[in-house]
Every structure is written in C-alpha cells, then in structure tokens.
Design an enzyme around this catalytic site. Structure first.
Site, PDB file in Angstrom:
ATOM      1  CB  CYS A  53      -9.668  40.095  47.212  1.00  0.00           C
ATOM      2  SG  CYS A  53      -8.558  39.672  48.564  1.00  0.00           S
ATOM      3  CG  HIS A  86      -7.775  35.014  46.309  1.00  0.00           C
ATOM      4  ND1 HIS A  86      -8.846  35.316  45.491  1.00  0.00           N
ATOM      5  CD2 HIS A  86      -7.827  35.910  47.326  1.00  0.00           C
ATOM      6  CE1 HIS A  86      -9.515  36.354  46.002  1.00  0.00           C
ATOM      7  NE2 HIS A  86      -8.917  36.725  47.111  1.00  0.00           N
ATOM      8  CD  GLU A 104      -9.721  34.694  42.023  1.00  0.00           C
ATOM      9  OE1 GLU A 104     -10.686  34.445  41.273  1.00  0.00           O
ATOM     10  OE2 GLU A 104      -9.556  34.152  43.139  1.00  0.00           O
ATOM     11  NE  ARG A 119     -18.276  35.891  54.970  1.00  0.00           N
ATOM     12  CZ  ARG A 119     -17.577  35.722  56.095  1.00  0.00           C
ATOM     13  NH1 ARG A 119     -18.188  35.722  57.278  1.00  0.00           N
ATOM     14  NH2 ARG A 119     -16.270  35.547  56.049  1.00  0.00           N
TER      15      ARG A 119
END
Length: 209
Positions: free
Chosen positions: A135, A159, A72, A82
């Site tokens: 995360c 990830h 990342e 979500r």
C-alpha cells in the site's frame, strides 16, 4: 474531470480485498484492480494513468484491524515487508524509489476528505502512516509520479477496514469491519471532496502516537 480509483487483489490468504470490493461499487470513476506485488503494482498504476489521463487518483487498500476509513497523509520511501507479497517478494529496508525524497505528502485535501466521509455518516479519520507494505509502496510511487511527471494531477491513498466476512476469521471477538457498500459511500464522498475542494480544511487531524 476524470477520476481514477484503484483497489487491490486479495492477499495473505484472504479470498477478498475490501479495497476492490468497495472501489468496484463507486459510480462515475475509472476503476482498476492492481496486483498486491511490489513493482508490478506501480507499473500497472502508471499504465492506467497513461491510459485514462485522470485529474485525480485515489488508491485504496486494506488495513485490517482499523475500525474506520483512514485517509493517508504521508507516503515514505521505504519497503519493509513483514510478509511476502503475492509474488513471494519480501523486500527489507529498501527504497521505493532509489534517490527519491524520504517522504511525500498526499495532494488530496486530506481533512476535507475525512469530513466528507463523516458527513456521509461513515466513520473516518486522518492516518499518519500507510505502513511499509505494498500500500505504501503504491502511495509513494503515485506521489513520486505526480511530483516528477504530472504536477497538475492530485493523488492520495485511503485505507479500508476488513469486510464483515473477513473479520469473522480474524479472532474472537471479530476484528473491526465495514460493509463494502458503506465503504463505497465513503469513497464517493472522498472523491467528491478531492474534486471540489481547493485548500484543505484547518481541523484537528493529528494524533498523540
């Protein structure tokens, strides 16, 4: 040089989390398993940093559906869940750190880390978004800690895809997956690059969308 790796406990009904499965296989590092919970994950990370005083911190998480290891580049100051975390918390449009910058860049040599994983024969790429779940929450919190309290420490986030066992339960055909041993090989290469590379490589790592 002390390196701290973190992985997450399982979440969203899964029995495993590929991040911890891989992190626990990496040799020569301090490894800590974190709860998949807003707030508490950051508290546990801060405690681990205080205990081990690492020079490099690489936090690792699950990105189900991605086909490769993704390093990342950017953490954003946004929690927008979500699904609920493992404590039932589901923040919507809240900052990770109230009054903090909109975003932080990882201080790992991101492209060198990707190149190192590929050199170890593991598919890898740069990611421009760590999402807005736990995360990214952890990633932003780590970078804020570095920016405000530990400027000599390097940090970032990686990830991993599903494990093969997880992928079988996510549709037919199965979702992309990666064995934990292969992911651990990538993490080992990434840690080596994070420790040994100063200025990052100037390679193409962007995306069109």
């Amino acid at each position: 040089m002390t390196v701290l790796l973190t992985g997450f406990e399982p979440f969203d009904g899964s029995s495993v989390n590929p991040s911890w499965e891989a992190v626990s296989l990496v040799q020569g590092v301090r490894a800590v398993r974190l709860p998949c919970v807003f707030g508490e994950s950051l508290e546990r990370l801060r405690a681990a940093v205080a205990e081990h005083d690492p020079s490099v911190v690489v936090c690792v998480g699950q990105a189900g559906g991605r086909p490769d290891v993704t390093v990342e580049r950017v953490a954003v100051n946004l929690d927008d869940a979500r699904i609920p975390d493992n404590a039932g918390r589901q923040p919507i449009d809240e900052p990770v750190v109230r009054g903090g910058p909109a975003a932080y860049f990882a201080t790992l040599p991101v492209k060198a880390c990707v190149a190192a994983a590929r050199a170890a024969s593991v598919p890898a790429s740069v990611s421009q978004s760590a999402g807005t779940f736990v995360c990214n929450h952890l990633f932003y919190g780590l970078m804020h800690l570095i920016a405000t309290e530990r400027p000599r420490m390097r940090g970032g986030f990686v990830h991993l895809p599903f494990t093969p066992e997880q992928a079988l339960g996510h549709g037919v055909p199965a979702a992309p997956s990666m064995p934990s041993a292969t992911a651990a090989t990538a993490l080992t290469a990434i840690v080596t690059a994070a420790v040994s590379v100063g200025d990052d490589l100037r390679l193409v790592g962007g995306s069109l969308h």
